[in-house]
Motif scaffolding. Sequence first.
Motif, PDB file in Angstrom:
ATOM      1  N   PRO A   1      46.740-194.973  26.348  1.00 40.02           N
ATOM      2  CA  PRO A   1      47.541-193.824  25.907  1.00 40.02           C
ATOM      3  C   PRO A   1      48.130-193.080  27.106  1.00 40.02           C
ATOM      4  CG  PRO A   1      45.474-193.915  24.709  1.00 40.02           C
ATOM      5  CD  PRO A   1      45.391-194.951  25.787  1.00 40.02           C
ATOM      6  N   GLY A   2      49.376-192.684  26.995  1.00 41.85           N
ATOM      7  CA  GLY A   2      50.049-192.039  28.111  1.00 41.85           C
ATOM      8  C   GLY A   2      50.924-192.999  28.882  1.00 41.85           C
ATOM      9  N   GLY A   3      50.853-194.281  28.540  1.00 42.91           N
ATOM     10  CA  GLY A   3      51.729-195.256  29.164  1.00 42.91           C
ATOM     11  C   GLY A   3      51.141-195.994  30.347  1.00 42.91           C
ATOM     12  N   THR A   4      49.933-195.672  30.773  1.00 44.83           N
ATOM     13  CA  THR A   4      49.330-196.339  31.929  1.00 44.83           C
ATOM     14  C   THR A   4      48.883-197.746  31.566  1.00 44.83           C
ATOM     15  OG1 THR A   4      48.570-194.208  32.765  1.00 44.83           O
ATOM     16  CG2 THR A   4      47.540-196.171  33.686  1.00 44.83           C
ATOM     17  N   LEU A   5      49.070-198.666  32.498  1.00 44.47           N
ATOM     18  CA  LEU A   5      48.600-200.038  32.332  1.00 44.47           C
ATOM     19  C   LEU A   5      47.359-200.251  33.183  1.00 44.47           C
ATOM     20  CD1 LEU A   5      51.957-202.054  32.501  1.00 44.47           C
ATOM     21  CD2 LEU A   5      50.651-201.434  30.458  1.00 44.47           C
ATOM     22  N   ASN A   6      46.287-200.706  32.564  1.00 44.24           N
ATOM     23  CA  ASN A   6      45.034-200.988  33.261  1.00 44.24           C
ATOM     24  C   ASN A   6      44.762-202.489  33.223  1.00 44.24           C
ATOM     25  OD1 ASN A   6      44.502-198.331  33.934  1.00 44.24           O
ATOM     26  ND2 ASN A   6      43.325-197.928  32.078  1.00 44.24           N
TER      27      ASN A   6
ATOM     28  N   SER B   1      45.204-200.065  38.191  1.00 43.74           N
ATOM     29  CA  SER B   1      45.854-199.136  37.265  1.00 43.74           C
ATOM     30  C   SER B   1      47.260-198.853  37.792  1.00 43.74           C
ATOM     31  CB  SER B   1      45.054-197.844  37.142  1.00 43.74           C
ATOM     32  OG  SER B   1      45.684-196.953  36.241  1.00 43.74           O
ATOM     33  N   MET B   2      48.261-198.953  36.905  1.00 41.37           N
ATOM     34  CA  MET B   2      49.645-198.810  37.330  1.00 41.37           C
ATOM     35  C   MET B   2      50.422-197.936  36.352  1.00 41.37           C
ATOM     36  SD  MET B   2      52.551-201.752  37.958  1.00 41.37           S
ATOM     37  CE  MET B   2      53.197-201.680  36.295  1.00 41.37           C
ATOM     38  N   LYS B   3      51.210-197.042  36.924  1.00 37.72           N
ATOM     39  CA  LYS B   3      52.149-196.252  36.125  1.00 37.72           C
ATOM     40  C   LYS B   3      53.428-197.061  35.997  1.00 37.72           C
ATOM     41  CE  LYS B   3      52.754-192.265  34.015  1.00 37.72           C
ATOM     42  NZ  LYS B   3      51.833-191.809  32.962  1.00 37.72           N
ATOM     43  N   PRO B   4      53.806-197.494  34.791  1.00 37.65           N
ATOM     44  CA  PRO B   4      54.953-198.398  34.646  1.00 37.65           C
ATOM     45  C   PRO B   4      56.261-197.762  35.097  1.00 37.65           C
ATOM     46  CG  PRO B   4      53.622-198.319  32.644  1.00 37.65           C
ATOM     47  CD  PRO B   4      53.150-197.208  33.509  1.00 37.65           C
ATOM     48  N   ASP B   5      57.169-198.602  35.519  1.00 39.33           N
ATOM     49  CA  ASP B   5      58.517-198.190  35.883  1.00 39.33           C
ATOM     50  C   ASP B   5      59.379-198.289  34.626  1.00 39.33           C
ATOM     51  OD1 ASP B   5      60.958-197.649  36.967  1.00 39.33           O
ATOM     52  OD2 ASP B   5      60.965-199.310  38.404  1.00 39.33           O
TER      53      ASP B   5
END
Length: 311
Positions: A127-132, A159-163
């Motif tokens: 949730p929130g758009g983060t990719l784990n 953990s990555m915040k998507p572009d």
Amino acid sequence: MENGGMLNIRKRLTGKTRFSRQVMRRTTMLSALAAITLIAGCSSSDDAMTAFLPYQYGYLNQIHLNVATLQVADHAAPGSVPGDVSANAPIPPDQALTQMAQQRLVAAGQSGSAVFTIDGASIVHEPGGTLNGKMDTHLDIQSSTGQQMGEVEAHVTRSMKPDLSKGDADSRANLYEITRQMMQDMNVELEFQIRNKLKDWLVDAGGMPTAAAIQTESLGGSAAASSSTADTGSGVVTTSAAPASSTPATPTAPAAATAPASASVQAPSAETSEPNAIFPGGVADDATDAASTAVKARSPAAGYLKAPSKP
């Protein structure tokens, strides 16, 4: 009649004009709708049409293991974890791990086997758009009889915040990127664990033990491996140590005995104990060492020499 004909011509022209206007309107509406549909589809089709190159690891050093065979076991099919979206990635993480193991791990021995197991490989859209992302692997070394000889584990999390400029958070481009980052971490972690915990199983491309695999025995080891000191009887002390390999080294033959230089100096005999009247200090001998500790003859005591008697 003439007026009636003109009226009919005007009606026909008016009808054609109205029909043309309706056709133009419909054509314009259809064109606009097609443009809207094309624009909406471009964002989704761009991601699908993007070419994603396979991950390559041939530029990295290969890890040669002293085993005859190498197998890869994939126990992490996409979707095995709740919320896993790795199946939508251009190259799912488990396939990337398989490719890495095949390119970097090499069986270069004569017996035994190695099994690289992929225990887990997933990407979850939080949730929130983060990719784990998470990867779990281990490498087993087994003897020819199946006995467990060694094992290492390698774990990676990212953990990555998507572009969002590349599409949605879980777009193929973003999934490709987080997989690439995890694979960089896994390459470093796996090699570190192998070189630290399985260094005795490392060989070069020809199957010979590497410097990291050579073991040394301390001087306080067992009698078979400890250093031994022996006196050859000639004053030369030789030291030998049993090698780590199963074939013992041939001991070096002791050097031939060499008589010490001082042995060439003969002790003065009883006949020469009487002092020489002409050379009280003794006659120099070329074979006598200047530093010899032999006792030299002294001058005769007073009154020892006698004058010749008259005939």
